[in-house]
Scaffold this motif. Structure first.
Motif, short mmCIF file in Angstrom:
data_model
loop_
_atom_site.label_atom_id
_atom_site.label_comp_id
_atom_site.label_asym_id
_atom_site.label_seq_id
_atom_site.Cartn_x
_atom_site.Cartn_y
_atom_site.Cartn_z
N ALA A 1 15.97 35.23 -23.86
CA ALA A 1 16.71 34.93 -22.64
C ALA A 1 18.09 35.59 -22.68
CB ALA A 1 16.86 33.42 -22.48
N ALA B 1 1.92 25.41 -24.30
CA ALA B 1 2.73 25.72 -23.11
C ALA B 1 3.53 26.98 -23.34
CB ALA B 1 3.66 24.54 -22.81
N ARG B 2 3.80 27.71 -22.28
CA ARG B 2 4.57 28.95 -22.37
C ARG B 2 5.80 28.84 -21.49
NH1 ARG B 2 1.14 33.31 -24.14
NH2 ARG B 2 2.78 34.79 -23.60
N ALA B 3 6.95 29.25 -22.03
CA ALA B 3 8.18 29.33 -21.27
C ALA B 3 8.47 30.79 -20.95
CB ALA B 3 9.34 28.72 -22.07
N ASP B 4 9.40 31.01 -20.02
CA ASP B 4 9.74 32.38 -19.65
C ASP B 4 10.35 33.15 -20.82
OD1 ASP B 4 8.83 31.99 -17.09
OD2 ASP B 4 10.80 31.47 -16.28
N ALA B 5 11.07 32.45 -21.68
CA ALA B 5 11.71 33.09 -22.84
C ALA B 5 11.36 32.30 -24.09
CB ALA B 5 13.22 33.17 -22.67
N MET B 6 10.60 32.92 -24.99
CA MET B 6 10.18 32.24 -26.21
C MET B 6 9.45 33.24 -27.10
SD MET B 6 6.75 30.16 -24.96
CE MET B 6 6.22 29.84 -26.64
N GLN C 1 2.76 19.36 -25.29
CA GLN C 1 3.36 20.65 -24.95
C GLN C 1 2.70 21.81 -25.70
OE1 GLN C 1 5.53 20.24 -22.42
NE2 GLN C 1 5.00 18.10 -22.81
N GLU D 1 8.14 38.41 -28.42
CA GLU D 1 9.12 37.41 -28.00
C GLU D 1 9.84 37.90 -26.75
OE1 GLU D 1 12.98 35.00 -29.88
OE2 GLU D 1 11.75 36.30 -31.14
N THR D 2 10.18 36.96 -25.89
CA THR D 2 11.10 37.23 -24.78
C THR D 2 12.39 36.48 -25.07
OG1 THR D 2 9.26 37.43 -23.22
CG2 THR D 2 11.45 37.13 -22.30
N ASN E 1 21.14 34.81 -25.39
CA ASN E 1 20.47 34.25 -26.57
C ASN E 1 20.30 35.35 -27.61
OD1 ASN E 1 19.08 32.38 -28.21
ND2 ASN E 1 18.07 31.48 -26.42
#
Length: 274
Positions: A49, A19-24, A16, A46-47, A52
């Protein structure tokens, strides 16, 4: 190999990397596509969510930009002086000292010591609130069925407790917060009028005037009348810059603001920090 064994789980986890997530959070922040104003100077990217939270210690002079990406973020904000958290954001003083209950460009975020914690140097949203604070466990439980941090509808104060604990703070250390991107106005009869969002892409930029601990909870505003728990991602970017100094228009804008900046400068000078 699957994840049913230790080796399989390790290999899966290592795969992983990158890897990039939509919010991290992005580490290092320099890997973020930087806005022109922050070129080469990003220290936080940072994004967050919906539902959060995030937190960070920022050095004096750092600029922090919050952006409502899709139009339904609500950034509830608390500030503490980093090495003495008993000096913290005081919403009541922020409002009354500046004779203004509505947040916007040029406003100062003040502590109860009459000093400036941060300045609001840019605002493209205009929909904010300094009156209502954030949501609480009991209210969210009554309204949505749950308000705990791991639920689908976490309350802002519950998320603030988690962020606070990670910075050595306790629930009793949490004062009322400010909210950005979901507005409230006061009617003639004193009741609240929820004005909601200005739409996707609105942003605010804050400049830290002392070393500050920042706590942010991205949850629906407590006055939001919608039945559904509605909260969309918040972008958080911070970059190295300079603190406000004498001669800056913000320093000289009002007598009250000038006195708050002078109080801040004197205190920092006595500690060898400015």
């Amino acid at each position: 190999m699957g994840t049913s064994t230790t080796y399989g789980a390790r290999d899966h986890a290592r795969a992983q990397g990158g890897a990039r997530a939509d919010a991290m959070p992005v580490v290092p922040a320099a890997d973020w596509p930087e806005p022109p104003s922050a070129a080469g100077r990003l220290v936080w990217a940072e994004t967050v969510a919906g539902g959060n939270y995030t937190h960070r210690v920022l050095a004096r002079g750092t600029e922090l930009r919050l952006t409502d990406l899709h139009g339904d973020a609500c950034a509830h904000l608390l500030l503490f002086v980093a090495d003495r958290p008993w000096e913290r954001l005081n919403v009541a003083d922020t409002v009354k000292v500046q004779w203004n209950a509505y947040l916007g460009e040029g406003q100062l975020l003040l502590s109860d010591q009459g000093r400036v914690l941060a300045t609001l140097v840019a605002d493209t949203s205009g929909r904010h609130d300094a009156l209502c604070g954030t949501s609480a466990l009991v209210r969210n439980t009554d309204r949505y069925g749950d308000g705990t941090p791991q639920s689908p509808s976490p309350a802002g104060r519950e998320l603030f407790k988690l962020a606070a604990a990670k910075n050595g703070l306790q629930p009793r250390d949490l004062p009322p917060s400010l909210s950005f991107f979901q507005g409230v106005e006061i009617r003639e009869d004193g009741s609240l009028d929820f004005t909601g969002s200005a739409g996707p892409g609105g942003s605010v930029t804050l400049r830290a005037e002392q070393d500050v601990t920042v706590l942010i909870a991205n949850v629906p505003h407590p006055a939001d009348p919608r039945d559904a728990y509605t909260s969309t991602p918040l972008e958080v970017l911070a970059w190295r810059a300079e603190a406000t100094g004498p001669g800056d228009p913000l320093w000289e804008a009002t007598p009250e603001g000038r006195r708050a900046f002078l109080n801040t400068a004197e205190f920092l000078a006595t500690r060898g920090l400015a």
